[in-house]
Design an enzyme around this catalytic site. Sequence first.
Site, mmCIF file in Angstrom:
data_model
loop_
_atom_site.group_PDB
_atom_site.id
_atom_site.type_symbol
_atom_site.label_atom_id
_atom_site.label_comp_id
_atom_site.label_asym_id
_atom_site.label_seq_id
_atom_site.Cartn_x
_atom_site.Cartn_y
_atom_site.Cartn_z
ATOM 1 N N SER A 143 1.484 -0.713 -0.038
ATOM 2 C CA SER A 143 -0.106 -0.214 -0.052
ATOM 3 C C SER A 143 0.551 1.123 0.305
ATOM 4 C CB SER A 143 -0.835 0.129 0.768
ATOM 5 O OG SER A 143 -2.087 0.968 1.398
ATOM 6 N N TYR A 153 -1.999 -1.211 10.582
ATOM 7 C CA TYR A 153 -1.629 -1.500 9.198
ATOM 8 C C TYR A 153 -0.319 -0.924 8.544
ATOM 9 C CZ TYR A 153 -3.336 -1.240 4.456
ATOM 10 O OH TYR A 153 -4.178 -1.199 2.658
#
Length: 289
Positions: free
Chosen positions: A142, A155
């Site tokens: 990401s 995350y």
Amino acid sequence: MKDPGCLYTLITGASTGLGKAFAEECAGRKMNLILISLPNENLEVLCEKLRQTYQIKVHCRETDLTELDTVLEIADWVTTNFTVNMLINNAGIGGTQIFVDSEIDYLDNMIQLNIRAMTLLTRTLLPELKKLNSSYILNVSSLAAFSPVPYKTIYPATKAFVHHFTRGLEAELLDSNVSVSVLNPGPIMTNADVSTRINGQSFYVKLSIMTPKQIATIAIGKMLKGKSVIIPGIMNQINAFFIRLVTENFRISVGTRIFKREKKNCDESTDNRSKQPSWKQPDKKTIAS
């Protein structure tokens, strides 16, 4: 007994969002598929659709990759029965929560799925991938991997692991037949909860939004060309450049403003849903994307 001449692409988190888009993109390229998803995702429906539409071989398993025994069992099933030349580690969990308010199971599942499952699947399948003339690994990270992110905390840390693990593995395998790539997408319009969070963001953030299909098409194309780091979309490439350009403290300050707003939108959305009659309550399961 497996047929060494029949090659398969293995995709985790394949029932929805980006994983489903990967499956459809690969099927359109006439790749045979092994699809893995969470239990009770109706994965067989997607598998049958892909078989009928593209005339390819598709095998499916619904299982929980946060469990160590399950990861090893899936790896054994795959290596025993199929010849895999492409591994797409897509399964993952994200979300926006204050760390101290997060449930222990939520944090543990994120670590086990985003890090352990990806690592162990790669390790167990890599010896088989190295036996082929050419093979590919694509790990989904990401843009969040490039900076600490308040209100997400775990995350981006897991995605930083994915990014650095992939780059290190790529260097180890540079002289081999295995091509290794990492995908660093920005915001993806995948499901209603994600849409709610994104729509509460600034106009600039919204410019970075891409659909799963757009990302899957770019990612598979660049992976097959041997691209190491894949950042889909011009706005996300600009964002990645500026993330690396500014100081970490500045990134954290900006991230605090952005994701504090996102957390507020999530809370308001949850409050609105709680006021609905029970028969209108949405499914609260975590989506692997």
